[in-house]
Design a protein around this motif. Structure first.
Motif, PDB file in Angstrom:
ATOM      1  N   SER A  53       0.812  -1.218   0.000  1.00 26.37           N
ATOM      2  CA  SER A  53       0.000   0.000   0.000  1.00 26.37           C
ATOM      3  C   SER A  53       0.846   1.269   0.000  1.00 26.37           C
ATOM      4  N   GLY A  54       2.140   1.126   0.239  1.00 31.42           N
ATOM      5  CA  GLY A  54       3.018   2.299   0.298  1.00 31.42           C
ATOM      6  C   GLY A  54       3.586   2.669  -1.054  1.00 31.42           C
ATOM      7  N   PRO A  55       4.640   3.506  -1.056  1.00 32.64           N
ATOM      8  CA  PRO A  55       5.289   3.930  -2.307  1.00 32.64           C
ATOM      9  C   PRO A  55       5.825   2.739  -3.095  1.00 32.64           C
ATOM     10  N   GLN A  56       5.744   2.827  -4.417  1.00 30.22           N
ATOM     11  CA  GLN A  56       6.166   1.735  -5.285  1.00 30.22           C
ATOM     12  C   GLN A  56       7.366   2.166  -6.133  1.00 30.22           C
ATOM     13  N   LEU A  57       8.076   1.176  -6.660  1.00 35.40           N
ATOM     14  CA  LEU A  57       9.165   1.415  -7.601  1.00 35.40           C
ATOM     15  C   LEU A  57       8.934   0.586  -8.860  1.00 35.40           C
ATOM     16  N   ARG A  58       9.304   1.140 -10.002  1.00 34.37           N
ATOM     17  CA  ARG A  58       9.238   0.373 -11.246  1.00 34.37           C
ATOM     18  C   ARG A  58      10.383  -0.644 -11.260  1.00 34.37           C
ATOM     19  N   PRO A  59      10.242  -1.725 -12.036  1.00 30.79           N
ATOM     20  CA  PRO A  59      11.311  -2.733 -12.083  1.00 30.79           C
ATOM     21  C   PRO A  59      12.650  -2.159 -12.546  1.00 30.79           C
ATOM     22  N   ASP A  60      12.644  -1.234 -13.488  1.00 28.71           N
ATOM     23  CA  ASP A  60      13.910  -0.661 -13.951  1.00 28.71           C
ATOM     24  C   ASP A  60      14.578   0.161 -12.852  1.00 28.71           C
ATOM     25  N   GLN A  61      13.763   0.810 -12.002  1.00 31.96           N
ATOM     26  CA  GLN A  61      14.329   1.587 -10.896  1.00 31.96           C
ATOM     27  C   GLN A  61      14.969   0.669  -9.858  1.00 31.96           C
ATOM     28  N   ILE A  62      14.336  -0.468  -9.606  1.00 32.75           N
ATOM     29  CA  ILE A  62      14.897  -1.434  -8.661  1.00 32.75           C
ATOM     30  C   ILE A  62      16.217  -1.993  -9.187  1.00 32.75           C
ATOM     31  N   VAL A  63      16.235  -2.414 -10.436  1.00 32.73           N
ATOM     32  CA  VAL A  63      17.443  -2.997 -11.037  1.00 32.73           C
ATOM     33  C   VAL A  63      18.569  -1.976 -11.090  1.00 32.73           C
ATOM     34  N   LYS A  64      18.216  -0.746 -11.453  1.00 34.32           N
ATOM     35  CA  LYS A  64      19.242   0.305 -11.497  1.00 34.32           C
ATOM     36  C   LYS A  64      19.896   0.472 -10.127  1.00 34.32           C
ATOM     37  N   GLY A  65      19.070   0.467  -9.049  1.00 32.40           N
ATOM     38  CA  GLY A  65      19.605   0.638  -7.709  1.00 32.40           C
ATOM     39  C   GLY A  65      20.408  -0.556  -7.232  1.00 32.40           C
ATOM     40  N   VAL A  66      19.910  -1.760  -7.481  1.00 28.86           N
ATOM     41  CA  VAL A  66      20.583  -2.977  -7.008  1.00 28.86           C
ATOM     42  C   VAL A  66      21.961  -3.116  -7.634  1.00 28.86           C
ATOM     43  N   PHE A  67      22.073  -2.844  -8.943  1.00 28.20           N
ATOM     44  CA  PHE A  67      23.339  -3.068  -9.652  1.00 28.20           C
ATOM     45  C   PHE A  67      24.120  -1.783  -9.900  1.00 28.20           C
ATOM     46  N   SER A  68      23.663  -0.669  -9.297  1.00 28.55           N
ATOM     47  CA  SER A  68      24.361   0.631  -9.423  1.00 28.55           C
ATOM     48  C   SER A  68      24.609   0.983 -10.885  1.00 28.55           C
ATOM     49  N   LEU A  69      23.558   0.903 -11.699  1.00 23.62           N
ATOM     50  CA  LEU A  69      23.681   1.172 -13.131  1.00 23.62           C
ATOM     51  C   LEU A  69      23.593   2.657 -13.432  1.00 23.62           C
ATOM     52  N   LYS A  70      24.196   3.044 -14.531  1.00 22.41           N
ATOM     53  CA  LYS A  70      24.101   4.412 -15.021  1.00 22.41           C
ATOM     54  C   LYS A  70      22.835   4.550 -15.872  1.00 22.41           C
ATOM     55  N   ASP A  71      22.413   5.783 -16.085  1.00 19.46           N
ATOM     56  CA  ASP A  71      21.214   6.019 -16.902  1.00 19.46           C
ATOM     57  C   ASP A  71      21.378   5.439 -18.297  1.00 19.46           C
ATOM     58  N   SER A  72      22.578   5.572 -18.863  1.00 20.49           N
ATOM     59  CA  SER A  72      22.818   5.071 -20.223  1.00 20.49           C
ATOM     60  C   SER A  72      22.690   3.556 -20.294  1.00 20.49           C
ATOM     61  N   GLN A  73      22.995   2.859 -19.188  1.00 20.62           N
ATOM     62  CA  GLN A  73      22.880   1.395 -19.171  1.00 20.62           C
ATOM     63  C   GLN A  73      21.427   0.951 -19.036  1.00 20.62           C
ATOM     64  N   VAL A  74      20.639   1.747 -18.356  1.00 25.33           N
ATOM     65  CA  VAL A  74      19.221   1.422 -18.152  1.00 25.33           C
ATOM     66  C   VAL A  74      18.429   1.574 -19.446  1.00 25.33           C
ATOM     67  N   LYS A  75      18.875   2.491 -20.319  1.00 21.13           N
ATOM     68  CA  LYS A  75      18.105   2.796 -21.532  1.00 21.13           C
ATOM     69  C   LYS A  75      17.905   1.586 -22.433  1.00 21.13           C
ATOM     70  N   GLY A  76      18.877   0.679 -22.456  1.00 16.59           N
ATOM     71  CA  GLY A  76      18.744  -0.475 -23.334  1.00 16.59           C
ATOM     72  C   GLY A  76      18.072  -1.667 -22.680  1.00 16.59           C
ATOM     73  N   MET A  77      17.498  -1.465 -21.509  1.00  9.82           N
ATOM     74  CA  MET A  77      16.893  -2.561 -20.743  1.00  9.82           C
ATOM     75  C   MET A  77      15.582  -3.022 -21.389  1.00  9.82           C
ATOM     76  N   LYS A  78      15.409  -4.346 -21.502  1.00  7.33           N
ATOM     77  CA  LYS A  78      14.156  -4.910 -22.009  1.00  7.33           C
ATOM     78  C   LYS A  78      13.465  -5.631 -20.857  1.00  7.33           C
ATOM     79  N   ILE A  79      12.210  -5.249 -20.607  1.00  7.09           N
ATOM     80  CA  ILE A  79      11.474  -5.788 -19.462  1.00  7.09           C
ATOM     81  C   ILE A  79      10.198  -6.478 -19.955  1.00  7.09           C
TER      82      ILE A  79
END
Length: 847
Positions: free
Chosen positions: A813-839
């Motif tokens: 019921s609280g604040p949510q995160l998108r899957p790309d936001q979670i993955v970016k945080g877990v693996f310390s990815l840069k914005d440029s690396q997230v752009k090519g992500m397929k979900i």
């Protein structure tokens, strides 16, 4: 050819690029919409790209584009495809990667077409024309293009004053384009069949056809002070271009199977043109002059086309288009017949151009039968004196009485349009705008603090082919001052004031009565970055000022001087049918504050009608059929049923936003003949409820929507019928009937498979995350950045392959995160690396 749109066919080179998911509103570029037409180019002889110099949402709101698309594609030998101006973010990527501008249907570059036809609806689109040509690798000037280049043509109301852009076009269509556009295509076909690629010979054949202007066949000379000396025809017998007139609009094919956009467009509804032309003769209105005479569509034709088109498109809103819809001769019985047939399907009706003196209680009662659409009225001026000058024969009392009736019929908000800078305007006229607006809002009653009135103010721009074409436009500073005066006068009231930027009216005024010298300014401004000039946030005044300075052309020459009655005007060789003598008479009547009759009452000998082939077409004496067939749903009352549908959202359907997806389903249900239940109240809405809103760019193998139908249907029938109407990538996989009382399923878990290309992920990052109690991830919202603990949101995360992640997300019921936001945080990815992500969402769990 008319099947539901198939994603994943057109625009492969762009839609499959890793950067495309970051483009704003990607659905505007998908193409292959419902009822779009795709032909094999190898099986057609002639191709034309219908190029609209604005974004998709604007272009696909234009009925003229839909009419031409339909008429041209009816011919097997001809293919017409669409292209729109890319928004600035996509343009940047196209230029960076040297990708040509292409059409939606086949992804072919515009330069590969036989003809590229631009729609010129207004002067502020001109830099976008240049931008689209440049993105296509096509030279700007007609004189610089070879026989191998496409024939570049234009049509639309701005072509009646064509000179500022004349040097860019091979051909410009003056007047109605339905027959003329097809004639041009036939001429190009004949030229290709004869293996002659001589463009000049082709133009020589075309120029003698009505409505066709070939700019290169005229030479213009100027006097020392800058005015035109002569406009010299260079081809014998071709000294005047007469506009093309369609004598009866019912004789021309009308698109019932209109293209249904995925993106929300400006006018997102079914539009039917009920008449063309206007008889009122407002002296400021160019459209009222150039579209003469009035030609009404027969009521029987309107009823049939509305019924068929609503069924074939799935639209829930119907707009009756005309310069003055309320003037349609039998408007009230027509509305009654339409609503008798369509109200049970919850089709709402709108008349976007109503004159105050055409309003009556019967008309209002019909409009509000389903839901109250907007109510817009245009007094134009604040008092009777100025309205007599512009030939808008409304009295103050008529305006107030209409507003009283509108509020009394249940509307809470009225929109009013006014202009400043009209001929002979005085300060008292501005005060009267303020006074009239306040009087109208008083009629709304004292209840509530909401706005009761929207007042829109624009600066008057004198146009060619009108009685005011000799009149000077007010200065930029004066425009700002007068608009500010009105804003200040309406402050602290329940009136919202909107206004057109004075700078935009300044630029429009220059080009609306300009000559060929302005083409140099246009190119220079484009070189300085000018484009999307009609969009206030992109208008660059400094670019235009610098362009005028560099070319040595004075904008004041076009704006602020009164033309002499004997001056050669840049459009004198273009005939709208209305004579210069008539315009002169009307100018003199304006100076005397004298009204001119509506030409429905008496022919005013303006010059348009020859009273043989061309005459007004009116349907004055038509009433409802004595026996009106009732809709079957009005005869049988059944118990509504509720169903849960599971569906996929794959391939390019992933670029549809949540509201766009909802519209796709709602319209598909209607095309499938599945009658949705609606909510009660003033604004009925279909009972369709999705379990969740999937982020744009994310694919899914399992989504859920609950619907209510007004009658029982076999689940197998629902699945079969709806799948026939859905685009590729969206498919209903199961249907189950559920209790009416059952609430929408709440999403408990979502399972994702995520792929990243170009680098490997580390197992230790996963372990660090799973072993933590608090794992902050920064989320950027409307109010800035804030941290969310991602750990309690993740049920499971593991590496499926070095570059693939299996992620199971818990929905709390609280604040949510998108899957790309979670993955970016877990693996310390840069914005440029997230752009090519397929979900891809593989499954979901509902409570």
């Amino acid at each position: 050819m008319h099947a539901p749109g198939k994603f994943g066919i057109a625009n492969m080179s762009v839609l499959d690029q890793h950067w495309f998911s970051n483009i704003s509103r990607p659905s505007r570029y998908l193409g292959n919409e419902i009822n779009s037409i795709r032909k094999d180019p190898a099986r057609t002889e002639i191709s034309i790209a219908l190029a609209f110099p604005d974004v998709y949402e604007v272009g696909m709101s234009h009925l003229g584009l839909k009419i031409l698309y339909h008429i041209l594609n009816r011919n097997e030998w001809l293919v017409a495809e669409r292209a729109f101006a890319p928004w600035v973010d996509l343009e940047k990527e196209l230029r960076r990667r040297k990708i040509s501008l292409t059409t939606l249907e086949s992804d072919r570059p515009l330069a590969d077409f036989d003809i590229v036809g631009f729609s010129l609806q207004h002067e502020l689109s001109y830099t976008n024309v240049l931008n689209m040509l440049d993105l296509s690798g096509i030279p700007f000037l007609a004189s610089q293009r070879s026989n191998e280049d496409p024939l570049i043509i234009a049509g639309g109301p701005a072509c009646f004053s064509p000179e500022p852009v004349a040097e860019f076009f091979d051909v410009m269509v003056i007047g109605d384009g339905e027959e003329t556009a097809l004639e041009i295509c036939r001429a190009v076909r004949e030229s290709k069949c004869q293996n002659t690629r001589d463009k000049r010979e082709l133009l020589s054949q075309l120029c003698h056809k009505k409505g066709i202007y070939v700019p290169s066949f005229f030479s213009v000379s100027y006097r020392p002070e800058g005015t035109i000396d002569t406009i010299t025809p260079l081809v014998p017998g071709y000294s005047l271009v007469e506009k093309a007139i369609l004598p009866d609009i019912d004789y021309s094919p009308f698109p019932e199977r209109q293209v249904v956009p995925f993106a929300e467009v400006v006018h997102d509804r079914l539009a039917i043109e009920i008449s063309r032309g206007c008889t009122r003769g407002c002296r400021f209105c160019q459209a009222g002059m150039i579209y003469r005479p009035v030609r009404e569509r027969s009521p029987e034709s309107i009823l049939k086309k509305a019924e068929n088109a609503l069924r074939l498109t799935g639209y829930q809103d119907l707009s009756l288009l005309s310069l003055s819809s309320g003037d349609y001769s039998c408007i009230v019985p027509l509305l009654r017949a339409l609503m008798d047939r369509q109200s049970s399907d919850k089709v709402a009706l709108s008349l976007p151009s109503l004159r105050i003196d055409s309003m009556n209680v019967s008309l209002m009662e019909q409009i509000k039968r389903v839901r109250k659409t907007g109510f817009t009225l245009a007094p134009e001026a604040g008092n009777d004196r100025l309205r007599r000058i512009i030939n808008k024969g409304l009295t103050q009392e008529e305006i107030l009485e209409t507003a009283r009736a509108v509020y009394g019929a249940g509307w809470n908000l009225i929109k009013l349009y006014f202009m400043v800078g009209l001929p002979l305007e005085e300060e008292k006229d501005l005060m009267d705008i303020i006074g009239l607006a306040r009087q109208i809002t008083d009629l709304a009653g004292k209840k509530g603090k909401r706005y009761k009135l929207n007042v829109s103010v624009s600066t008057f721009v004198p146009k060619s082919h009108t009685p005011f074409m000799w009149f000077p436009q007010i200065t930029l500073n004066e425009s700002r001052t007068r608009i500010q005066f009105i804003k200040k006068g309406l402050k602290n009231s329940r009136i919202r004031v909107k206004w057109n930027q004075s700078e935009l009216s300044w630029l429009e005024g220059i080009f609306s009565r300009g000559d060929r010298k302005l083409s140099r300014v246009l190119v220079e401004a484009w070189n300085l970055g000018a484009k999307f000039d009609a969009w206030g946030e992109h208008f660059r005044m400094e670019a235009w000022e610098k362009a005028f300075q560099r070319t040595g052309i004075d904008p004041h020459f076009y704006l602020h001087r009164e033309r002499a009655s004997d001056e050669v005007l840049p459009w004198d060789h273009i005939s709208s049918g209305v004579t210069k003598d008539y315009f002169t008479r009307e100018w003199k009547r304006a100076l005397k504050e004298r009204l001119t009759l509506d030409c429905r009452e008496k022919c005013l000998e303006c010059g348009v009608c020859d009273h043989r082939a061309v005459d007004p077409v009116l349907y004055k004496h038509w009433n409802l059929p004595y026996i009106l067939e009732k809709h079957p749903a009005e005869q049988v009352i059944t118990e509504p049923k509720k169903y849960r549908l599971t569906f996929t959202k794959l391939e390019n359907a992933r670029y549809l936003g949540h509201l766009e997806l909802a519209r796709v389903f709602i319209r598909a249900f209607k095309r499938a003949g599945l009658r949705l239940e609606y909510s009660k109240g003033f604004h009925p809405m279909p009972k369709v409820s999705f379990a969740c809103a999937l982020p744009v760019g994310v694919e899914s193998m399992q989504e859920t929507v609950d619907i209510q139908l007004s009658e029982s249907q076999a689940v197998s029938s629902i699945k079969q019928r709806i799948n026939r109407q859905l685009p590729s990538g969206i498919a209903v996989t199961s249907v189950e009937e559920i209790l009416l009382s059952k609430k929408k399923g709440r999403l408990k878990e979502s399972h994702f498979l995520i792929s990243l290309n170009g680098f490997e992920l580390k197992e230790e990052d996963v372990d660090r995350f799973l072993n933590s109690d608090y794992f902050p991830v920064v989320k950027v919202g409307k109010k800035g950045e804030y941290e969310i603990n991602a750990r309690p949101l993740v049920k499971s995360i593991k590496l499926a392959l070095p570059n693939k992640i299996s992620l199971d997300v818990k929905h709390t019921s609280g604040p949510q995160l998108r899957p790309d936001q979670i993955v970016k945080g877990v693996f310390s990815l840069k914005d440029s690396q997230v752009k090519g992500m397929k979900i891809i969402k593989t499954r979901q769990v509902l409570e």
